[in-house]
Design an enzyme around this catalytic site. Structure first.
Site, short mmCIF file in Angstrom:
data_model
loop_
_atom_site.label_atom_id
_atom_site.label_comp_id
_atom_site.label_asym_id
_atom_site.label_seq_id
_atom_site.Cartn_x
_atom_site.Cartn_y
_atom_site.Cartn_z
N GLU A 193 0.79 -1.08 -0.02
CA GLU A 193 -0.25 0.03 -0.12
C GLU A 193 0.93 1.33 0.03
OE1 GLU A 193 -2.91 -0.57 -0.53
OE2 GLU A 193 -3.62 -2.28 0.38
N GLY A 194 1.79 1.21 -0.77
CA GLY A 194 2.90 2.42 -0.44
C GLY A 194 3.96 2.03 0.37
#
Length: 578
Positions: free
Chosen positions: A409-410
């Site tokens: 997610e990043g």
């Protein structure tokens, strides 16, 4: 149900509820204005218990089979989630969903986090495939795909990353060429696709005409769509991860998701919510790891006594509890803020606006959650000693499975740039008046909490001080100063964690809650001093180092005794004590 749930969770929408992301940095906060685990209603408890029972009773007993790549079993388990309503929380009833609040979605995510491999499979289905179709899909797309995704009949996957564009998602090389009949031909290779080995439908990002970043709904059945071999991974062995190969894949015009050239809105807003959900899954896994550590330390005897009775082990159990307590406080505070912002209007536009508004908080929860879980998983192995290093105990698996959360997610590095970057942009627009803290026109404290509340206030002032000086020092080039931004991010993370823990403890009115919050605030203040020193030294502003030290000259706290209290409570319960 939306109106009743907002009233139940927000309690007093008029009681200083923060409706602007980041506003907690400059506003006074009241404990009843935030949502906490202690305020779950009966329906929320029920769906949480349903999810926990499913994981404990139906998933964990077959985890070895999942780790042997039994994807038919994985499909059956997702279908079982559909039967139980666990895939339906974010979907309108008209498409087969339950249309619950985001708090309920987070409760389910936390429960599913008890099994990391299956949580990854589940999270791709609900957070990365259902969410973008709910928020950006046409009515026709929703009618075609959502009922089957919600039931588990259809399995989804999300295809954003490529070998040369992970964090730089907009640098994707996959191409979409427009055909005369309005359809598209997609070519390229996507990497690290969760559920890639058996998914039926993919959310795929490609550049139309090599330029316009765009999202598509791509079915495996379309000609030219195939999966590569399973990746050999460090952990999450019970989830499928493969490349997705697109060879002139023909995608009908009606499978364009959103608008051409607007794929970044879909990618980034999906990640905003996905980061919060990942924090929930980290929390669920960490809670169980603390339970395992407490039970092992209570039963394992050395030198004629349980190792839990030794101070060194008690300090570990106490610190694991402190970090988990703050994570839960941030997690449910943020979910409650999002629900309040959405209110009774569950339209995609309103939901998206809420996700965007609380992007700072979601990134904070993602970073803090993944790092708290990593700490807890590591200490769980350490408490188990040699047994923690062998596969006979779940501590070893949790350690391996948890490492990827700092990348999902990043990466945490990217999120550390986003957190202060968003705050500075909002300050420049006037929606986050950090100058008011420095001038004394805003207090930013926690009312009625004496020295502990004053410490939180000092942490906020220091954070505003760093952000203000960094903006003044670097101006538009601040984005290039990643080390300073990372230090500012650490300050913001510690402020949000400390204040959330304190507000939760105030609402609970318990000495045990108070002990967890006091340790968290004291430790956060110590880290804040270090982060401010790093930032000001990098800026060459040595007098500001002294000023930050003056602001953060806070009363000492006996964290050793407080951690002993928390450890004793955990041993008494043979579990995480909250």
């Amino acid at each position: 149900m939306g109106d009743e749930r907002v009233a139940a969770t927000g309690d007093a929408v008029n009681e200083n509820v923060t409706l602007l992301g980041g506003a907690w940095l400059v506003e006074n906060q009241l404990p009843r204005a935030i949502f906490t685990r202690e305020r779950f209603d009966d329906e929320q408890r029920l769906i949480g218990q349903t999810a926990e029972s499913f994981i404990d009773g139906e998933v964990l007993p077959v985890l070895d089979r999942l780790e042997q790549k039994d994807w038919a079993l994985a499909r059956r388990l997702i279908e079982r989630c559909g039967e139980l309503g666990l895939l339906a929380t974010d979907v309108a009833e008209s498409f087969g969903g339950l249309d619950l609040d985001k708090i309920s979605s987070i409760i389910v995510g936390e429960a599913v986090g008890r099994c990391a491999s299956f949580a990854t499979t589940f999270g791709a289905q609900t957070g990365l495939v259902i969410t973008p179709i709910v928020c950006f899909g046409t009515e026709g797309q929703k009618e075609k795909y959502l009922p089957k995704l919600v039931s588990g009949e259809m399995i989804g996957a999300y295809a954003l990353s490529e070998s040369g564009s992970g964090s730089d998602a907009l640098g994707a090389k996959a191409r979409a060429t427009r055909e005369a009949d309005g359809s598209f031909r997609l070519s390229g290779e996507k990497m690290w696709i969760t559920n890639g080995g058996f998914a039926d439908v993919f959310i795929v990002f490609a550049k139309v005409d090599g330029e316009h970043f765009t999202a598509f709904i791509v079915e495996r059945a379309f000609p030219g769509v195939s999966s590569g071999k399973e990746e050999h991974k460090m952990g999450l062995l019970g989830s499928s991860t493969t490349p997705l190969i697109l060879q002139d894949a023909r995608v009908p015009a009606e499978n364009l998701l959103g608008e051409i050239g607007k794929g970044h809105r879909i990618a980034f807003n999906t990640l905003n919510y996905g980061r919060l959900k990942l924090g929930a899954m980290c929390s669920g896994g960490a809670r169980v790891a603390i339970d395992e550590a407490v039970r092992y330390a209570s039963d394992r005897r050395q030198f004629g006594r349980p190792i839990a009775s030794f101070g060194a082990i008690a300090q570990k159990l106490g610190e694991m509890t402190v970090r988990q307590y703050a994570l839960e406080a941030m997690l449910y505070r943020t979910a409650g803020q999002i629900d309040t912002a959405i209110g009774s209007d569950h339209s995609p536009a309103r939901v998206l606006a809420a996700f965007e508004e609380f992007a700072i908080e979601s990134s904070i929860v993602k970073v803090a959650g993944s790092e708290a879980a990593d700490f807890i998983f590591d200490e769980n192995v350490q408490i188990h000693g040699g047994n923690g290093f062998v596969r006979d105990y779940p501590a070893e698996r949790r350690y391996r499975d948890g490492r990827v959360n700092r990348i999902f997610e990043g990466t945490n590095e990217i999120n550390r740039l986003l957190i202060p970057g968003l705050a500075v942009r909002r300050a420049a627009k006037g929606s986050l008046p950090i100058q008011s803290l420095l001038s004394g026109t805003a207090d930013g404290g926690v009312d009625g909490e004496g020295a502990v509340g004053a410490t939180v206030r000092a942490m906020k002032r220091t954070t505003a001080f760093v952000l203000d000086r960094a903006l003044g020092c670097y101006g538009e080039q601040l984005g290039d100063q990643q080390e300073v931004l990372s230090a500012a991010a650490d300050l913001m993370i510690d402020v949000y964690a400390a204040e959330s823990a304190l507000l939760r403890a105030m609402a609970a009115g318990s000495e045990l809650h108070r002990a967890a919050a006091e340790v968290g605030v004291a430790e956060g203040a110590a880290r804040a001093r270090d982060a401010a020193r790093i930032a000001f030294c990098a800026m060459g502003r040595m007098p500001d180092v002294d000023e930050a030290e003056r602001i953060l000259r806070v009363p000492p706290v006996d964290v050793v005794s407080l951690r002993r209290v928390l450890a004793a409570a955990a041993v008494d319960r043979r579990a995480y004590p909250f």
